[in-house]
Design a protein around this motif. Structure first.
Motif, PDB file in Angstrom:
ATOM      1  N   THR A 161       6.069 -20.442 -41.133  1.00  0.00           N
ATOM      2  CA  THR A 161       6.145 -20.871 -39.742  1.00  0.00           C
ATOM      3  C   THR A 161       6.362 -19.634 -38.888  1.00  0.00           C
ATOM      4  OG1 THR A 161       7.049 -23.022 -40.350  1.00  0.00           O
ATOM      5  CG2 THR A 161       7.364 -22.317 -38.071  1.00  0.00           C
ATOM      6  N   LEU A 162       5.464 -19.426 -37.934  1.00  0.00           N
ATOM      7  CA  LEU A 162       5.568 -18.293 -37.023  1.00  0.00           C
ATOM      8  C   LEU A 162       6.133 -18.777 -35.696  1.00  0.00           C
ATOM      9  CD1 LEU A 162       2.124 -16.533 -37.634  1.00  0.00           C
ATOM     10  CD2 LEU A 162       4.308 -16.096 -38.766  1.00  0.00           C
ATOM     11  N   GLU A 163       6.992 -17.961 -35.114  1.00  0.00           N
ATOM     12  CA  GLU A 163       7.504 -18.250 -33.778  1.00  0.00           C
ATOM     13  C   GLU A 163       6.372 -18.067 -32.767  1.00  0.00           C
ATOM     14  OE1 GLU A 163      10.519 -19.554 -33.271  1.00  0.00           O
ATOM     15  OE2 GLU A 163      10.676 -19.501 -35.457  1.00  0.00           O
ATOM     16  N   ALA A 164       6.605 -18.493 -31.538  1.00  0.00           N
ATOM     17  CA  ALA A 164       5.599 -18.326 -30.482  1.00  0.00           C
ATOM     18  C   ALA A 164       5.227 -16.852 -30.356  1.00  0.00           C
ATOM     19  CB  ALA A 164       6.139 -18.860 -29.163  1.00  0.00           C
ATOM     20  N   LYS A 165       3.951 -16.596 -30.122  1.00  0.00           N
ATOM     21  CA  LYS A 165       3.443 -15.230 -30.005  1.00  0.00           C
ATOM     22  C   LYS A 165       2.584 -15.125 -28.752  1.00  0.00           C
ATOM     23  CE  LYS A 165       3.468 -14.149 -34.899  1.00  0.00           C
ATOM     24  NZ  LYS A 165       4.396 -13.037 -34.800  1.00  0.00           N
ATOM     25  N   HIS A 166       2.620 -13.939 -28.134  1.00  0.00           N
ATOM     26  CA  HIS A 166       1.836 -13.662 -26.936  1.00  0.00           C
ATOM     27  C   HIS A 166       0.747 -12.652 -27.292  1.00  0.00           C
ATOM     28  CE1 HIS A 166       5.176 -15.578 -24.916  1.00  0.00           C
ATOM     29  NE2 HIS A 166       5.990 -14.673 -25.409  1.00  0.00           N
ATOM     30  N   PHE A 167      -0.452 -12.883 -26.779  1.00  0.00           N
ATOM     31  CA  PHE A 167      -1.587 -12.022 -27.085  1.00  0.00           C
ATOM     32  C   PHE A 167      -2.351 -11.668 -25.812  1.00  0.00           C
ATOM     33  CE2 PHE A 167      -1.028 -14.628 -30.932  1.00  0.00           C
ATOM     34  CZ  PHE A 167      -0.911 -13.634 -31.883  1.00  0.00           C
ATOM     35  N   ILE A 168      -2.946 -10.473 -25.835  1.00  0.00           N
ATOM     36  CA  ILE A 168      -3.892 -10.062 -24.803  1.00  0.00           C
ATOM     37  C   ILE A 168      -5.087  -9.459 -25.524  1.00  0.00           C
ATOM     38  CG2 ILE A 168      -4.348  -8.448 -22.908  1.00  0.00           C
ATOM     39  CD1 ILE A 168      -1.408  -8.703 -22.123  1.00  0.00           C
ATOM     40  N   GLY A 169      -6.292  -9.854 -25.093  1.00  0.00           N
ATOM     41  CA  GLY A 169      -7.462  -9.310 -25.758  1.00  0.00           C
ATOM     42  C   GLY A 169      -8.779  -9.699 -25.127  1.00  0.00           C
ATOM     43  N   LYS A 186      -0.517  -3.317 -22.406  1.00  0.00           N
ATOM     44  CA  LYS A 186       0.855  -2.804 -22.355  1.00  0.00           C
ATOM     45  C   LYS A 186       1.804  -3.677 -23.166  1.00  0.00           C
ATOM     46  CE  LYS A 186      -0.623   0.297 -19.513  1.00  0.00           C
ATOM     47  NZ  LYS A 186      -1.335   1.345 -20.149  1.00  0.00           N
ATOM     48  N   ARG A 187       2.910  -3.067 -23.573  1.00  0.00           N
ATOM     49  CA  ARG A 187       4.011  -3.749 -24.275  1.00  0.00           C
ATOM     50  C   ARG A 187       3.561  -4.355 -25.611  1.00  0.00           C
ATOM     51  NH1 ARG A 187       7.748  -6.610 -19.892  1.00  0.00           N
ATOM     52  NH2 ARG A 187       9.231  -6.244 -21.547  1.00  0.00           N
ATOM     53  N   MET A 221      -4.173  -7.849 -29.188  1.00  0.00           N
ATOM     54  CA  MET A 221      -2.938  -7.188 -29.594  1.00  0.00           C
ATOM     55  C   MET A 221      -1.813  -8.175 -29.291  1.00  0.00           C
ATOM     56  SD  MET A 221      -3.903  -4.117 -30.615  1.00  0.00           S
ATOM     57  CE  MET A 221      -2.417  -3.139 -30.672  1.00  0.00           C
ATOM     58  N   GLU A 222      -0.835  -8.241 -30.200  1.00  0.00           N
ATOM     59  CA  GLU A 222       0.347  -9.045 -29.902  1.00  0.00           C
ATOM     60  C   GLU A 222       1.226  -8.243 -28.955  1.00  0.00           C
ATOM     61  OE1 GLU A 222       4.100 -11.402 -31.913  1.00  0.00           O
ATOM     62  OE2 GLU A 222       2.732 -10.311 -33.233  1.00  0.00           O
ATOM     63  N   VAL A 223       1.721  -8.898 -27.918  1.00  0.00           N
ATOM     64  CA  VAL A 223       2.497  -8.226 -26.877  1.00  0.00           C
ATOM     65  C   VAL A 223       3.814  -8.954 -26.628  1.00  0.00           C
ATOM     66  CG1 VAL A 223       0.461  -7.246 -25.724  1.00  0.00           C
ATOM     67  CG2 VAL A 223       1.290  -9.508 -25.056  1.00  0.00           C
ATOM     68  N   GLU A 224       4.737  -8.243 -25.965  1.00  0.00           N
ATOM     69  CA  GLU A 224       6.028  -8.837 -25.611  1.00  0.00           C
ATOM     70  C   GLU A 224       5.869  -9.913 -24.546  1.00  0.00           C
ATOM     71  OE1 GLU A 224       8.760  -5.794 -24.393  1.00  0.00           O
ATOM     72  OE2 GLU A 224       8.221  -4.526 -26.092  1.00  0.00           O
ATOM     73  N   THR A 225       4.963  -9.683 -23.614  1.00  0.00           N
ATOM     74  CA  THR A 225       4.772 -10.588 -22.489  1.00  0.00           C
ATOM     75  C   THR A 225       3.321 -10.512 -22.012  1.00  0.00           C
ATOM     76  OG1 THR A 225       5.480 -11.108 -20.228  1.00  0.00           O
ATOM     77  CG2 THR A 225       5.553  -8.798 -20.874  1.00  0.00           C
ATOM     78  N   ILE A 226       2.857 -11.573 -21.352  1.00  0.00           N
ATOM     79  CA  ILE A 226       1.477 -11.577 -20.857  1.00  0.00           C
ATOM     80  C   ILE A 226       1.436 -11.477 -19.337  1.00  0.00           C
ATOM     81  CG2 ILE A 226       0.419 -12.725 -22.820  1.00  0.00           C
ATOM     82  CD1 ILE A 226       0.635 -15.362 -21.288  1.00  0.00           C
ATOM     83  N   GLU A 227       2.429 -10.803 -18.768  1.00  0.00           N
ATOM     84  CA  GLU A 227       2.485 -10.664 -17.316  1.00  0.00           C
ATOM     85  C   GLU A 227       1.406  -9.728 -16.778  1.00  0.00           C
ATOM     86  OE1 GLU A 227       6.485  -9.495 -16.511  1.00  0.00           O
ATOM     87  OE2 GLU A 227       7.292 -11.400 -17.215  1.00  0.00           O
ATOM     88  N   GLU A 228       1.014  -8.711 -17.536  1.00  0.00           N
ATOM     89  CA  GLU A 228       0.022  -7.739 -17.083  1.00  0.00           C
ATOM     90  C   GLU A 228      -1.215  -7.810 -17.971  1.00  0.00           C
ATOM     91  OE1 GLU A 228       1.658  -3.720 -16.435  1.00  0.00           O
ATOM     92  OE2 GLU A 228       3.594  -4.641 -16.915  1.00  0.00           O
ATOM     93  N   VAL A 229      -2.203  -8.599 -17.549  1.00  0.00           N
ATOM     94  CA  VAL A 229      -3.441  -8.758 -18.314  1.00  0.00           C
ATOM     95  C   VAL A 229      -4.531  -7.924 -17.649  1.00  0.00           C
ATOM     96  CG1 VAL A 229      -5.167 -10.391 -19.162  1.00  0.00           C
ATOM     97  CG2 VAL A 229      -2.760 -11.087 -19.016  1.00  0.00           C
ATOM     98  N   PRO A 230      -5.080  -6.940 -18.367  1.00  0.00           N
ATOM     99  CA  PRO A 230      -6.149  -6.129 -17.766  1.00  0.00           C
ATOM    100  C   PRO A 230      -7.351  -6.988 -17.364  1.00  0.00           C
ATOM    101  CG  PRO A 230      -5.305  -5.085 -19.750  1.00  0.00           C
ATOM    102  CD  PRO A 230      -4.701  -6.462 -19.701  1.00  0.00           C
ATOM    103  N   LYS A 231      -8.006  -6.574 -16.294  1.00  0.00           N
ATOM    104  CA  LYS A 231      -9.176  -7.296 -15.789  1.00  0.00           C
ATOM    105  C   LYS A 231     -10.229  -7.418 -16.891  1.00  0.00           C
ATOM    106  CE  LYS A 231     -12.450  -7.445 -12.076  1.00  0.00           C
ATOM    107  NZ  LYS A 231     -12.615  -7.286 -10.678  1.00  0.00           N
ATOM    108  N   GLY A 232     -10.780  -8.621 -17.035  1.00  0.00           N
ATOM    109  CA  GLY A 232     -11.808  -8.863 -18.031  1.00  0.00           C
ATOM    110  C   GLY A 232     -11.267  -9.271 -19.394  1.00  0.00           C
TER     111      GLY A 232
END
Length: 151
Positions: free
Chosen positions: A10-18, A48-49, A73-84
């Motif tokens: 069981t994995l805890e919640a994860k944040h991703f940007i990609g 970032k992060r 990439m797994e990140v700490e937070t998804i507050e800063e998502v690069p354009k695109g």
């Protein structure tokens, strides 16, 4: 974990940007997958992060018509998502996990689920976790298939 050995985790919640790519299943376009991979590798420094600089994750899902694959990439937070790019959270989830060197990991997991009266959670994302520097192949990845716990 030994190769070809399946475990339930069981994995805890994860944040991703990609970088996502969607294909029509019956006319699978490897070129668009390769282009998304190239774009991800070219732009990953904009994310970032990052929690682990040495690995990337490819969440994916499919139905009878479409297949979506996301280089992330797994990140700490998804507050800063690069354009695109896309940023999203995968809620805590139970998975059947395997690293298969000489067999198709998805066949191994399907067989395991059937033998253990478990079901694939088709509403959740499957995950492939790769290390940078290794060839991208499902036999070089930790494969996580979401499951429904309980009967």
């Amino acid at each position: 974990m030994q190769n070809n050995q399946i475990e339930i985790v069981t994995l805890e919640a994860k944040h991703f940007i990609g970088v996502p790519v969607t294909n029509v299943f019956k006319r699978f376009d490897q070129e668009s997958i390769n282009e998304a991979n190239r774009l991800f590798l070219e732009r990953k420094s904009e994310i970032k992060r990052v929690l682990n600089e040495h690995q990337y994750v490819c969440p994916h899902f499919a139905n009878d018509v479409l297949f979506t694959y996301i280089y992330c990439m797994e990140v700490e937070t998804i507050e800063e998502v690069p354009k695109g790019m896309v940023g999203f959270t995968v809620d805590s989830q139970s998975y059947a996990k395997v690293r298969a060197v000489d067999q198709d990991p998805y066949v191994l997991i399907r067989t395991f689920l059937k033998e253990n009266d478990l079901k694939n959670n088709t509403l959740a994302l499957a995950l492939e976790v790769f290390k940078f520097g290794e060839q991208q192949n499902f036999n070089n990845a930790d494969i996580y298939v979401p499951i429904i716990q309980g009967k």
